[in-house]
Write a protein that holds these residues in place. Structure first.
Motif, PDB file in Angstrom:
ATOM      1  N   ALA A  73      -3.307  -2.508   1.420  1.00 36.47           N
ATOM      2  CA  ALA A  73      -4.315  -1.335   0.937  1.00 36.47           C
ATOM      3  C   ALA A  73      -3.809  -0.594  -0.377  1.00 36.47           C
ATOM      4  CB  ALA A  73      -4.392  -0.331   2.178  1.00 36.47           C
ATOM      5  N   PHE A  92      -6.487  -2.183 -19.646  1.00 38.48           N
ATOM      6  CA  PHE A  92      -5.309  -2.685 -19.007  1.00 38.48           C
ATOM      7  C   PHE A  92      -4.700  -3.892 -19.619  1.00 38.48           C
ATOM      8  CE2 PHE A  92      -7.155  -0.583 -15.187  1.00 38.48           C
ATOM      9  CZ  PHE A  92      -5.581  -0.193 -14.770  1.00 38.48           C
ATOM     10  N   PRO A 151      -3.667   0.099  -3.882  1.00 37.32           N
ATOM     11  CA  PRO A 151      -4.410  -0.596  -5.074  1.00 37.32           C
ATOM     12  C   PRO A 151      -3.308  -1.076  -6.258  1.00 37.32           C
ATOM     13  CG  PRO A 151      -5.085   1.551  -4.751  1.00 37.32           C
ATOM     14  CD  PRO A 151      -3.931   1.247  -3.705  1.00 37.32           C
ATOM     15  N   ILE A 152      -3.400  -2.024  -6.696  1.00 34.47           N
ATOM     16  CA  ILE A 152      -2.325  -2.532  -7.717  1.00 34.47           C
ATOM     17  C   ILE A 152      -3.014  -2.431  -9.068  1.00 34.47           C
ATOM     18  CG2 ILE A 152      -1.355  -4.662  -8.876  1.00 34.47           C
ATOM     19  CD1 ILE A 152      -1.145  -5.770  -6.000  1.00 34.47           C
ATOM     20  N   PRO A 153      -2.191  -1.750 -10.084  1.00 35.01           N
ATOM     21  CA  PRO A 153      -2.782  -1.425 -11.260  1.00 35.01           C
ATOM     22  C   PRO A 153      -2.870  -2.483 -12.397  1.00 35.01           C
ATOM     23  CG  PRO A 153      -0.541  -0.448 -11.218  1.00 35.01           C
ATOM     24  CD  PRO A 153      -0.866  -1.144  -9.758  1.00 35.01           C
ATOM     25  N   ASP A 154      -3.681  -3.452 -11.817  1.00 34.42           N
ATOM     26  CA  ASP A 154      -3.841  -4.769 -12.774  1.00 34.42           C
ATOM     27  C   ASP A 154      -5.214  -5.333 -12.265  1.00 34.42           C
ATOM     28  OD1 ASP A 154      -3.787  -7.339 -13.916  1.00 34.42           O
ATOM     29  OD2 ASP A 154      -1.417  -7.503 -13.780  1.00 34.42           O
ATOM     30  N   PRO A 155      -6.245  -5.266 -12.864  1.00 32.13           N
ATOM     31  CA  PRO A 155      -7.657  -5.558 -12.522  1.00 32.13           C
ATOM     32  C   PRO A 155      -7.697  -6.764 -11.923  1.00 32.13           C
ATOM     33  CG  PRO A 155      -7.735  -4.147 -14.428  1.00 32.13           C
ATOM     34  CD  PRO A 155      -6.372  -4.383 -14.236  1.00 32.13           C
ATOM     35  N   GLN A 183      -7.705   5.564   2.102  1.00 38.76           N
ATOM     36  CA  GLN A 183      -8.301   5.607   0.784  1.00 38.76           C
ATOM     37  C   GLN A 183      -8.907   4.224   0.457  1.00 38.76           C
ATOM     38  OE1 GLN A 183      -5.896   6.279  -2.817  1.00 38.76           O
ATOM     39  NE2 GLN A 183      -5.481   4.351  -2.928  1.00 38.76           N
ATOM     40  N   ALA A 184      -8.246   3.248   1.173  1.00 32.82           N
ATOM     41  CA  ALA A 184      -9.281   1.896   1.017  1.00 32.82           C
ATOM     42  C   ALA A 184     -10.478   1.981   1.555  1.00 32.82           C
ATOM     43  CB  ALA A 184      -8.223   0.553   1.574  1.00 32.82           C
ATOM     44  N   GLN A 233      -5.868  -7.309  -8.574  1.00 30.59           N
ATOM     45  CA  GLN A 233      -6.486  -6.378  -7.386  1.00 30.59           C
ATOM     46  C   GLN A 233      -7.939  -7.036  -7.137  1.00 30.59           C
ATOM     47  OE1 GLN A 233      -5.477  -4.013  -5.744  1.00 30.59           O
ATOM     48  NE2 GLN A 233      -7.240  -3.144  -5.180  1.00 30.59           N
ATOM     49  N   HIS A 234      -8.733  -7.571  -8.013  1.00 29.03           N
ATOM     50  CA  HIS A 234      -9.960  -8.216  -7.681  1.00 29.03           C
ATOM     51  C   HIS A 234     -10.019  -9.498  -7.093  1.00 29.03           C
ATOM     52  CE1 HIS A 234     -11.962  -5.368 -11.173  1.00 29.03           C
ATOM     53  NE2 HIS A 234     -11.539  -4.762  -9.982  1.00 29.03           N
ATOM     54  N   GLU A 247     -13.934   1.314  -0.336  1.00 27.52           N
ATOM     55  CA  GLU A 247     -14.898   0.259  -0.077  1.00 27.52           C
ATOM     56  C   GLU A 247     -16.333   0.861   0.117  1.00 27.52           C
ATOM     57  OE1 GLU A 247     -14.006  -2.887   0.787  1.00 27.52           O
ATOM     58  OE2 GLU A 247     -15.265  -3.567   2.550  1.00 27.52           O
ATOM     59  N   ALA A 274      -7.950   0.572 -11.660  1.00 28.44           N
ATOM     60  CA  ALA A 274      -8.119  -0.867 -11.710  1.00 28.44           C
ATOM     61  C   ALA A 274      -8.933  -1.562 -10.525  1.00 28.44           C
ATOM     62  CB  ALA A 274      -6.618  -1.492 -11.464  1.00 28.44           C
ATOM     63  N   ASP A 275      -8.971  -0.868  -9.642  1.00 27.16           N
ATOM     64  CA  ASP A 275      -9.948  -1.486  -8.416  1.00 27.16           C
ATOM     65  C   ASP A 275     -11.263  -1.273  -8.679  1.00 27.16           C
ATOM     66  OD1 ASP A 275     -10.464  -2.489  -6.204  1.00 27.16           O
ATOM     67  OD2 ASP A 275      -9.905  -0.640  -4.851  1.00 27.16           O
ATOM     68  N   ILE A 276     -11.912  -0.042  -9.129  1.00 23.83           N
ATOM     69  CA  ILE A 276     -13.421   0.082  -9.369  1.00 23.83           C
ATOM     70  C   ILE A 276     -13.654   0.174 -10.462  1.00 23.83           C
ATOM     71  CG2 ILE A 276     -13.176   1.123  -6.834  1.00 23.83           C
ATOM     72  CD1 ILE A 276     -14.024   3.898  -7.946  1.00 23.83           C
ATOM     73  N   ILE A 317      -8.901  -4.186   5.703  1.00 22.65           N
ATOM     74  CA  ILE A 317      -9.300  -2.751   5.490  1.00 22.65           C
ATOM     75  C   ILE A 317      -9.457  -2.269   6.956  1.00 22.65           C
ATOM     76  CG2 ILE A 317     -11.207  -1.028   5.065  1.00 22.65           C
ATOM     77  CD1 ILE A 317     -11.480  -2.154   2.545  1.00 22.65           C
ATOM     78  N   ARG A 353      -7.964  -8.483   0.755  1.00 16.10           N
ATOM     79  CA  ARG A 353      -7.490  -6.985   1.483  1.00 16.10           C
ATOM     80  C   ARG A 353      -7.960  -6.945   2.879  1.00 16.10           C
ATOM     81  NH1 ARG A 353      -9.790  -3.254  -3.041  1.00 16.10           N
ATOM     82  NH2 ARG A 353     -10.632  -5.122  -3.431  1.00 16.10           N
ATOM     83  N   LEU A 390      -3.598   4.858 -11.351  1.00 18.40           N
ATOM     84  CA  LEU A 390      -4.074   3.714 -12.122  1.00 18.40           C
ATOM     85  C   LEU A 390      -4.471   2.640 -11.415  1.00 18.40           C
ATOM     86  CD1 LEU A 390      -1.351   3.457 -15.130  1.00 18.40           C
ATOM     87  CD2 LEU A 390      -3.826   3.972 -15.435  1.00 18.40           C
ATOM     88  N   GLY A 391      -4.214   2.446  -9.991  1.00 22.21           N
ATOM     89  CA  GLY A 391      -4.259   1.418  -9.120  1.00 22.21           C
ATOM     90  C   GLY A 391      -5.791   1.543  -8.477  1.00 22.21           C
TER      91      GLY A 391
END
Lengths: 342, 381
Positions: free
Chosen positions: A265, B268, A267-271, B215-216, A274-275, B220, B244-246, A281, A279, B240-241
């Protein structure tokens, strides 16, 4: 076991319950409702190591820290510091204990007395424990300490409100280190700070540990911060310990479904990363600690829960050397189908 | 359009802007060099100092920065929620579908707020009214903007609660905010913001007060809602996470100024501002092999009253020169619209020498090393 290194701190079956109803009669009723804040927690901390305690809000991680120092009286369980039973200590012994065990608080605004200069704040523990009776010597020591934590020694006569959040946290760290304790309990020391300042404080804590060999009990909710600073990490949920291990195997191969979902859960600061990653939930909110679920505490939200989980409480067991987990189905990354819908 | 003193008439004749096409040559939302200053006893606080960006439907803009960098004030200015005085718009404009929000009257803004542009706040406890039921609070906007009857609005409220995943919505709609958990309250806030199907959803630190697993769930949900409604999102956060996610586009703010703006890819993987680099190096790396020491940014953010003479970041910047300390940097814009306020952003060799390693450069380096090794092997053979 004679040659095994002795732990600095030994915690065994620590429990803390808070009464829900206040009042003498209500709290002594047999079926009085209680918040099970800490539920049978056991661990050891070795000299000079950093033990991270993570979990979501209300999981009992702060209460655990406070019980160890007896800032909150535990309901039951054993806490031993260097082989001495902390629970049986009287006031004088406790005072002596606190020379070796100090606390860094979360809120750098609330934990410094606004009417004292930072020089007075940092020298207070020295005065209480009568370490440095000579005032000049004490002031010189405080100035040196300010320099060590990255503050200007010229600011010794300033008041806390003249400092920013990060600087105040440095004052709190200087106060904790003034007595050169063997263990410092850090309760969310960086969560009130901005990222760039957070990194400064984390580096300071690491440097001071290298210099003085202090052990930390590092309590935080931020998994990446805990990973960065800790040697071993424990994950708590609803007052109980779900899993603990050295940081590498816990983060690489979480064996408890809760740990696995918690890690997924964040989020990793690297798109790119992360994408592309899977995951999990989790559904719903954590249950109330007043009426914790039967069996495994996590079974109400667990994607791989079986009938057995709601009836039988799993025990914390060693599944690999030094890796403890309390799940009936403990194995590396237990949730295989990681695309669980909301 | 109409004369003075005809407020009632104007209210009924109002045409929803979100049903109008975006005029040729305009974006859904355009912020041009916006400046919001606060005139206080201590001096002028330049809380927002020259913010520019564009946003289209279906896009998500991430606004990152530390506390006090002006990220929230920017969005409050767009919504017209800053008290003036002490605030004052000292320049710039905000165009929504080609219409200036800055020049609109309060009555006109009331049509925009909640209807065209809606907002979610950080703390779901303080932003819900504790003495009204959830249903009544959800209905308010629909009765005002859509002209629904109480009954219709309540019916729609139940649908909205079901949509954001609140179980037993028919019952829960009658509950008060204190009967909901933090994550549930934030879902209610999202339902409320989406009640009138807004064009733009501004979310100000919507998950900061929540645990990671919750948060997740919320992120979502916001993504799912965006897919269904096609609205734009402005996500304000320090994490930043989350960005990066959205985020599709990212604006990095420092001391009231956007120091760098670009697509998520650019920010990034090809950042060109030293502050962005500093942020990147300050966050712990989620690695499992070797721990990398953190490289924090030295010092503290500057005061917004006595801002440094030159570049606002120069006192903390490890690469600052005399030029940086004396002169405000110009905005350097690349062909793709990626911009940076740094004197040296145009200098490719400066950027490549100092930018942090990213997962992409690492793989590129690995590939290059592999290629070199392969070539050597080939040569030897």
């Amino acid at each position: 076991m004679a040659d095994a290194p002795k732990p600095l701190l030994h915690v065994e079956h620590l429990c803390k319950e808070f009464p829900v109803e206040s009042g003498l009669i209500a709290s002594h009723m047999k079926n009085a409702r209680k918040v099970h804040a800490v539920n049978d927690v056991s661990f050891d901390i070795m000299p000079g190591e950093t033990f991270g305690l993570v979990g979501e809000s209300g999981c009992g991680k702060s209460t655990t820290g406070r019980c160890i120092m007896r800032l909150t009286e535990p309901t039951s369980g054993l806490v031993e510091f260097e082989g001495k039973d902390v629970g049986k200590m009287n006031k004088r012994e406790l005072k002596a204990l606190r020379r070796d065990m100090q606390f860094i608080f979360q809120d750098p605004y609330a934990s410094l007395n606004p009417r004292m200069t930072i020089g007075e704040i940092i020298s207070e523990p020295l005065i209480i424990h009568n370490v440095m009776p000579n005032a000049d010597e004490r002031i010189a020591f405080v100035r040196e300490l300010l320099d060590v934590v990255g503050l200007n020694p010229e600011h010794i006569n300033r008041y806390p409100h003249e400092f920013s959040g990060g600087q105040r946290q440095r004052v709190g760290i200087a106060r904790a280190f003034a007595l050169r304790p063997k263990l410092i309990i850090c309760d969310e020391p960086v969560s009130a700070l901005d990222v760039s300042i957070q990194a400064q404080v984390l580096n300071l804590l690491t440097d001071l540990q290298k210099e003085y060999g202090t052990a930390y009990l590092f309590i935080a909710h931020d998994l990446s911060v805990v990973q960065h600073i800790s040697d071993r990490v424990a994950v708590m949920y609803l007052g109980s310990m779900m899993e603990y291990s050295d940081w590498r195997s816990l983060y690489a191969e979480p064996c408890h479904p809760y740990t696995q979902s918690l890690l997924s859960a964040v989020p990793i600061p690297d798109p790119d990363v992360q994408h592309s990653r899977k995951r999990i939930i989790l559904k719903g909110d954590p249950p109330s600690p007043i009426e914790p679920p039967s069996g495994c505490l996590f079974h109400t939200r667990c994607p791989i829960a079986q009938a057995r989980c709601s009836s039988e409480t799993p025990q914390l067991r060693e599944i690999a050397p030094g890796h403890f987990c309390s799940c009936h189905f403990a194995e590396p990354n237990p949730i295989k189908d990681a695309s669980i819908e909301l | 359009m109409f004369g003075f003193g005809r407020k009632k008439k104007q209210a009924t004749d109002w045409v929803d802007l979100k049903t109008q096409p975006v005029p040729e040559g305009h974006h859904l939302l355009e912020v041009n060099d916006l400046k919001m200053y606060f005139h206080t006893q201590d001096g002028v606080v330049k809380a927002v100092n020259g913010v520019s960006y564009t946003l289209d439907r279906g896009e998500t803009l991430g606004v990152v920065g530390e506390s006090g960098s002006g990220k929230s004030v920017t969005s409050l200015t767009i919504m017209g929620l800053i008290d003036m005085p002490p605030g004052k718009i000292e320049g710039g404009d905000v165009l929504y579908r080609g219409r200036s929000l800055v020049k609109m009257t309060e009555e006109e803004m009331e049509h925009i707020r909640g209807n065209d542009i809606a907002m979610i706040f950080q703390d779901p406890m303080t932003s819900l009214n504790p003495v009204y039921t959830i249903g009544r609070q959800l209905s308010e906007g629909m009765i005002l903007h859509r002209g629904y009857s109480k009954q219709q609005a309540l019916q729609r409220s139940i649908e909205l609660l079901q949509m954001v995943g609140i179980p037993n919505a028919e019952q829960r709609v009658k509950d008060y905010p204190h009967e909901f958990s933090g994550g549930m309250r934030q879902r209610v806030m999202i339902a409320m913001a989406l009640a009138c199907d807004p064009d733009i959803l501004i979310a100000d630190e919507p998950t900061t007060a929540l645990d990671v697993t919750i948060q997740a769930q919320i992120i979502e949900l916001m993504q799912k809602m965006q897919e269904e409604n096609g609205n734009a999102i402005i996500m304000i956060t320090h994490d930043l996470g989350v960005v990066a996610d959205i985020a599709d586009k990212i604006m990095v703010m420092y001391a009231g100024q956007p120091v760098e703006f670009g697509t998520a890819e650019e920010i990034f993987y090809e950042p060109i501002h030293p502050y962005t680099w500093g942020l990147n190096r300050s966050i712990p790396d989620p690695v499992i092999d070797e721990k990398r020491p953190l490289t924090p940014i030295k010092g503290n953010p500057p005061s917004l009253v006595n801002a440094p003479a030159g570049c606002a970041f120069s006192p903390r910047c490890p690469y600052a020169t005399d030029l940086c300390r004396t002169e405000q940097p110009p905005t350097y814009v690349t062909e793709t619209g990626h911009y940076s306020r740094c004197h040296y952003a145009h200098d490719a060799s400066f950027v490549s020498a100092n930018a942090p390693e990213t997962s992409r450069t690492k793989t590129m380096l690995d590939h290059a090393a592999d290629a070199v090794a392969a070539a050597q092997e080939g040569g030897e053979a």
